[in-house]
Design an enzyme around this catalytic site. Structure first.
Site, PDB file in Angstrom:
ATOM      1  N   SER A 215       0.916  -1.208   0.022  1.00 20.38           N
ATOM      2  CA  SER A 215       0.033   0.016   0.003  1.00 20.38           C
ATOM      3  C   SER A 215       0.889   1.282  -0.251  1.00 20.38           C
ATOM      4  CB  SER A 215      -0.777   0.083   1.448  1.00 20.38           C
ATOM      5  OG  SER A 215      -1.788   1.089   0.992  1.00 20.38           O
TER       6      SER A 215
ATOM      7  N   ASP B 236      -3.993  -3.960   6.240  1.00 21.08           N
ATOM      8  CA  ASP B 236      -4.357  -4.488   5.009  1.00 21.08           C
ATOM      9  C   ASP B 236      -3.381  -5.771   4.870  1.00 21.08           C
ATOM     10  OD1 ASP B 236      -6.588  -2.865   4.409  1.00 21.08           O
ATOM     11  OD2 ASP B 236      -5.177  -1.186   3.959  1.00 21.08           O
TER      12      ASP B 236
ATOM     13  N   HIS C 138      -2.559  -1.132  -3.715  1.00 23.94           N
ATOM     14  CA  HIS C 138      -3.591   0.136  -3.491  1.00 23.94           C
ATOM     15  C   HIS C 138      -3.635   1.024  -4.472  1.00 23.94           C
ATOM     16  CE1 HIS C 138      -4.834  -2.315   0.668  1.00 23.94           C
ATOM     17  NE2 HIS C 138      -5.101  -2.832  -0.412  1.00 23.94           N
TER      18      HIS C 138
END
Length: 327
Positions: free
Chosen positions: A14, A133, A41
């Site tokens: 991310s 995440d 992401h």
């Protein structure tokens, strides 16, 4: 039981992930005996230059993932914006399934699908990023007997994702991004006994990511919580002991991501309230001035009082937002 090679590598990143991915890809051997799938992401619209960036960084070919394409050893497949990147048998699938932690593509969706499709033959790699995440997906890979690799938190530009992984898992390898490529080369040279035995819950969640699940069944998987989904305002069901939630239409949230989303919603609500109060102050002040010009002093005083009340309320909200007192 037959042995099979560890020939599927899934990678999630991310914030700060481009730098980590470039370092990892640069260290991959040219004869890597595995397909590599990458989720970073991304904003849901537009295009991504990640494939071309990674292609320049290392020895392997890198392309944007194609729906229905085959997993190719020695090849890096990169997720497309606005689509989950999933593994179905020996093929790639792109899905518009519900977001997870507000993301599509989502790291957890890729990791989970690989664990279901290839079990212990999967190696999961979690790199730089915020919140937690990818941790749920790593847990799925570990539960299937797969290999877990985590970037050393002190090496990551954003250390939260690696730190969360270390808090709930015992990874097989924890190392800087520059050393991950070489380790992956060694892992993929080995074989493993691989009996696919994904749990019903894991398969159910994987089906949701593929956009095919009858979402109304969520209440049979977990008890309704007291929380609402930040994406659709539906009731969230607690399906993993307070660590993972899903709503009726399939949006998924970890506890940390849900808390962050609630904070963002509160922030938006406070800004909306501040705007409304500022407008009410301006209107009350104008009406007070007009009443005063007409000689209606009692009415003017009432409007002025209303303006003062809204100024006081706006001052409280401005301080909550870190803006100090009234302008």
């Amino acid at each position: 039981m037959a042995l099979r090679p560890r020939d599927v590598v899934v990678v999630g990143a991310s914030a700060g992930g481009v730098e980590a991915l470039r370092s990892m890809v640069a260290g991959l051997p040219q004869d890597l005996a595995a397909a590599v799938l990458v989720v970073l992401h991304l904003p849901p619209s537009g295009t991504s230059a990640l494939a071309s960036i990674l292609a320049r960084a290392g020895p392997l070919p890198v392309t944007n993932a194609q729906d229905g394409g085959r997993l190719t050893r020695g090849h890096v497949h990169v997720a497309r914006p606005g689509h989950h990147l999933l593994v179905v048998d020996d093929q790639i699938a792109l899905s518009r399934g519900p977001t997870e932690n507000g993301h599509r593509p989502a790291i957890n969706a890729l990791f989970r699908s690989a664990a279901v499709a290839h079990g212990a033959a999967v190696t999961g790699v979690l790199l730089s990023g915020v919140l937690d995440d990818g941790v749920a997906g790593l847990r799925a890979i570990a539960a299937q007997g797969g290999t877990v690799v985590v970037q050393e938190p002190t090496d990551a530009l954003y250390s939260a994702m690696p730190q969360h992984a270390l808090a709930v898992l015992t990874p097989d390898h924890v190392l800087p991004a520059t050393g991950i490529g070489e380790v992956l080369g060694k892992i993929t040279e080995s074989t493993v006994e691989n009996e696919l035995s994904a749990s019903e819950l894991l398969r159910w969640e994987n089906t949701i990511a593929g956009g095919k699940q009858p979402y109304r069944e969520v209440e049979h998987v977990g008890a309704p919580s007291e929380f609402s989904c930040p994406d659709c305002d539906g009731v969230l069901a607690d399906i993993d002991g307070g660590r993972w939630y899903r709503c009726r239409v399939g949006h998924a949230w970890s506890a940390d991501a849900l808390l962050a989303a609630q904070g963002s919603a509160l922030d938006r609500a406070l800004w909306t309230a501040l705007r409304t109060l500022e407008e009410r102050t301006a209107l009350s002040t104008r009406m007070a001035e007009q009443a005063y010009e007409r000689g209606s002093l009692t009415i003017a005083a009432r409007y002025r009082e209303q303006a003062n009340e809204t100024i006081e309320a706006a001052t409280v909200i401005r301080r909550q937002l870190g803006l100090g007192g009234a302008k």
